[in-house]
Design an enzyme around this catalytic site. Structure first.
Site, PDB file in Angstrom:
ATOM      1  N   GLY A   1       0.783  28.285  27.854  1.00 15.35           N
ATOM      2  CA  GLY A   1      -0.141  29.365  28.246  1.00 15.35           C
ATOM      3  C   GLY A   1       0.491  30.297  29.231  1.00 15.35           C
TER       4      GLY A   1
ATOM      5  N   SER B   1      -2.173  38.190  26.674  1.00 15.68           N
ATOM      6  CA  SER B   1      -3.182  37.045  26.908  1.00 15.68           C
ATOM      7  C   SER B   1      -4.265  37.630  27.536  1.00 15.68           C
ATOM      8  CB  SER B   1      -2.652  36.217  28.294  1.00 15.68           C
ATOM      9  OG  SER B   1      -1.387  35.672  27.837  1.00 15.68           O
TER      10      SER B   1
ATOM     11  N   GLY C   1     -12.916  42.039  38.671  1.00 20.98           N
ATOM     12  CA  GLY C   1     -12.046  41.732  39.868  1.00 20.98           C
ATOM     13  C   GLY C   1     -12.060  40.422  40.369  1.00 20.98           C
TER      14      GLY C   1
ATOM     15  N   ARG D   1     -25.418  35.803  35.837  1.00 23.30           N
ATOM     16  CA  ARG D   1     -25.222  36.348  34.444  1.00 23.30           C
ATOM     17  C   ARG D   1     -26.457  35.480  33.731  1.00 23.30           C
ATOM     18  NH1 ARG D   1     -18.818  36.568  34.111  1.00 23.30           N
ATOM     19  NH2 ARG D   1     -18.710  38.603  35.484  1.00 23.30           N
TER      20      ARG D   1
ATOM     21  N   HIS E   1     -19.233  34.645  26.869  1.00 20.62           N
ATOM     22  CA  HIS E   1     -18.248  35.243  27.588  1.00 20.62           C
ATOM     23  C   HIS E   1     -17.242  34.249  28.216  1.00 20.62           C
ATOM     24  CE1 HIS E   1     -16.269  38.374  30.251  1.00 20.62           C
ATOM     25  NE2 HIS E   1     -17.067  37.580  31.131  1.00 20.62           N
TER      26      HIS E   1
ATOM     27  N   LEU F   1     -19.987  32.725  38.763  1.00 20.11           N
ATOM     28  CA  LEU F   1     -20.299  34.015  39.196  1.00 20.11           C
ATOM     29  C   LEU F   1     -19.148  34.902  38.847  1.00 20.11           C
ATOM     30  CD1 LEU F   1     -21.515  33.300  42.883  1.00 20.11           C
ATOM     31  CD2 LEU F   1     -22.960  33.391  40.759  1.00 20.11           C
TER      32      LEU F   1
ATOM     33  N   ASN G   1     -15.182  34.843  39.902  1.00 21.52           N
ATOM     34  CA  ASN G   1     -14.546  33.847  40.683  1.00 21.52           C
ATOM     35  C   ASN G   1     -13.646  33.106  39.437  1.00 21.52           C
ATOM     36  OD1 ASN G   1     -15.765  33.343  43.177  1.00 21.52           O
ATOM     37  ND2 ASN G   1     -17.398  32.144  42.273  1.00 21.52           N
TER      38      ASN G   1
END
Ligand SMILES: Cc1cc2nc3c(=O)[nH]c(=O)nc-3n(C[C@H](O)[C@H](O)[C@H](O)COP(=O)(O)OP(=O)(O)OC[C@H]3O[C@@H](n4cnc5c(N)ncnc54)[C@H](O)[C@@H]3O)c2cc1C
Length: 560
Positions: A10, A39, A47, A271, A336, A372, A375
């Site tokens: 990866g 990737s 952020g 979310r 997501h 969150l 994170n």
């Protein structure tokens, strides 16, 4: 045969960070099915969280994360994540990351959902892109060997120890064995299991499925994050940064409806809360065309949108024909992020000796039942760094693990037969048809709202899809860049993971974080304050429960 003391699979943020750290003490190579700078990490906009602000504290970051996780996050791991955040942000800066600045010259920070302070460090809304490129520059500078467009297809396990990998070089259409003392999986998530997702095409959960097939334990796979704000129709992400900069969610009546669901945090509730609120508004007839709501940035002014959200603006103009500085954007929730993954400890060690994991593929359990914003990027660099460190230590201390001719021959023979086009082939069926049915099923029946009868039906239908998959003729052949073969393999990985996700969701008879059961709408700490572990058994997944590590914060009711 190729040999590297540490093999990182990866080339996203977790993989490159791990490779850089491990390379200080060991011979390292990076294997990546797409070129590292492509990737999925490069798509991240919002952020990286770190408690750098004068009023902020690591304690507060820990609390927000534990609460955000609906108390399923392991608090020892959350402490590591949050405590190492500030130093890793500065380390990235020293490597050359151009963080956006405040007028006083400090690293600027923005608010993201569920956070008590503006905590996300960013580079406009290209945060993942710039950090990925900075790490890649460092990897090139150190001369770390890269195998681009090489696919991991199997972990080679001898006497319960991972001793290397079997990989497929797409350009030469060749299988290769790479021996290794430590393999670090950093292969990202499985978003493409869902029809509606923000994830790139490459996010097919390969590493998770391959580790599961090799005997590693996966955990908390039923927890799937659905992001509230994706462009209606295409599901391209509109970053939480848009709400962090002050954007409003409005229903058909123009009302900021979050006032009914999270009166304090409003649009910046976590979310899971915002996604459910949007669906409820739409379901109760307050959406547009019964399908979407609006994300409104028009009050922020063109200058702020241009400076802080240039990518969001560009994406909305290109893909929805809307300039968000002038008109609201149509948005809907979509899959997501994968909260679950390969179970690890805080050094990335999995249940299989010789195998480590970091980033979205892993479940060290910092996100618990709900991640969150900000994170996950932090997790990639904090735990990528730790996995790299631990793998290098193993490389220094341990002898080369045994890898017998018999193990290599068995793996080669089984894959060679597949490459020769194994399977009967059923004319009217195809990888494409199976993928389409699987992804629609996951979105419609294993999505934001779940109910026992639909989950049971999904489990049964996934079993039928698996049988159909087994009967497909593999699109083998030794020609270079055989993407049909890659598609075929990826659908196989996804089917294994979908089965685990759907069964796990059916099994967990409570609602917690992103896992919401209409038939069990309450959190049930008495029976379900526990992790779900799953291992591959003879007859399919075998589930068990394990304790959550609670160090500082006893579970409370979670309100925003
Ligand atoms: C659009 C979007 C925006 C986001 N924004 C944010 C944000 O602002 N803040 C935040 O905290 N999080 C964000 N996230 C989540 C975060 O970006 C990801 O969780 C994180 O980047 C994952 O990094 P990774 O290194 O684990 O995996 P990835 O970056 O996905 O990398 C996976 C790597 O594995 C390789 N690979 C996969 N399978 C194989 C195989 N079979 N063989 C060889 N190589 C393989 C791929 O080539 C790739 O190099 C966002 C996610 C999305 C979808």
């Amino acid at each position: 045969m190729l040999m590297h003391e540490v093999l990182v699979v990866g080339g996203g943020l977790a993989g490159l960070m791990a490779a850089l750290v491990a390379s200080q003490k060991a011979d390292v190579a990076v294997l990546s099915k797409i070129y590292p700078t492509r990737s999925h990490s490069g798509a991240a906009q919002g952020g990286f969280n770190a408690a750098l602000g004068e009023d902020d504290s690591i304690e507060s970051h820990i609390f927000d994360t534990v609460k955000g996780s609906d108390y399923l996050g392991d608090q020892d791991a959350v402490e590591v994540l949050c405590s190492e955040g500030p130093e890793v942000i500065l380390e990235l800066e020293r490597m050359g990351v151009p963080w956006t600045r405040t007028p006083e010259g400090r690293v600027a920070q923005r608010s993201l959902g569920g956070a008590g302070f503006p905590r996300a460090c960013f580079a406009a809304d290209f945060s993942g892109h710039v950090v990925l490129h900075t790490l890649f520059e460092q990897v090139l500078r150190r001369g770390i060997k890269i195998y681009p467009e090489w696919h991991l297809v199997e972990l080679l396990v001898e006497d319960g120890q991972v001793a290397g990998v079997l990989a497929y070089d797409l350009a030469r259409a060749r299988l290769e064995v790479i021996r290794s003392k430590a393999v670090i999986l950093a292969t990202g998530g499985y978003g493409r299991a869902f029809a509606k997702t923000t994830n790139a095409h490459a996010n097919t959960g390969d590493g998770m499925a391959i580790a599961y097939r090799a005997g590693a334990v996966l955990s908390d796979m039923e927890f799937v994050q659905f992001h509230p704000t994706t462009l209606y129709g295409t599901n391209i992400l509109i970053s939480e940064a848009a709400r962090g900069e002050g954007g409003y969610l409005r229903n058909y009546d123009g009302e900021r409806f979050m006032v009914h669901y999270a009166p304090q945090k409003m649009e910046l509730a976590p979310r899971d809360v915002v996604s459910r609120a949007i669906f409820k508004e739409i379901k109760e007839g307050r959406g547009f065309e019964g399908q979407y709501v609006h994300l409104d940035l028009t009050h922020l002014g063109e200058a702020l949108v241009a400076e802080r959200l240039p990518q969001v603006r560009d994406l909305a103009i290109r893909y929805a024909g809307v300039d968000p500085a002038r008109a609201p954007m149509p948005i809907e929730p979509a899959q997501h992020y994968s909260m679950g993954g390969v179970r690890t400890d805080v050094w990335g060690m999995t249940s299989l000796p010789g195998l480590l994991a970091a980033g979205e593929v892993a479940n060290v359990s910092v996100h618990g039942a709900n991640r969150l914003g900000g994170n996950s990027l932090l997790e990639t660099v904090v735990f990528g760094r730790r996995a790299g460190h631990r793998a290098a230590q193993l490389a220094r201390q341990e002898p080369w693990p045994t890898l017998s001719a018999a193990t290599i021959t068995r793996a080669y023979e089984s894959w060679s037969s597949l490459l020769a086009g194994r399977g009967q082939g059923v004319q009217e069926d195809s990888t494409f048809a199976i993928r389409q049915e699987m992804t629609n099923l996951m979105t419609n029946q294993v999505g934001v709202f779940r109910v026992g009868s639909e989950l049971e039906d999904a489990v049964n239908r996934l079993a039928v899809l698996k049988e159909r998959y087994q009967r497909l003729k593999a699109p083998g052949g030794m020609q270079p860049f055989n993407y049909a073969l890659m598609d075929y393999l990826e659908v196989g990985y996804l089917l294994d993971l979908c089965e685990v996700i759907a069964r796990g969701a059916l099994r967990r008879t409570e609602s917690r974080g992103a896992h919401y059961r209409l038939d069990y709408p309450q959190r049930d700490d008495q029976n379900w304050l526990c992790h779900t572990f799953v291992r591959r058994g003879e007859d399919g997944p075998e589930f068990s429960n394990g304790p959550v590590k609670i160090t500082r914060y006893a579970p409370q009711e979670r309100g925003y």
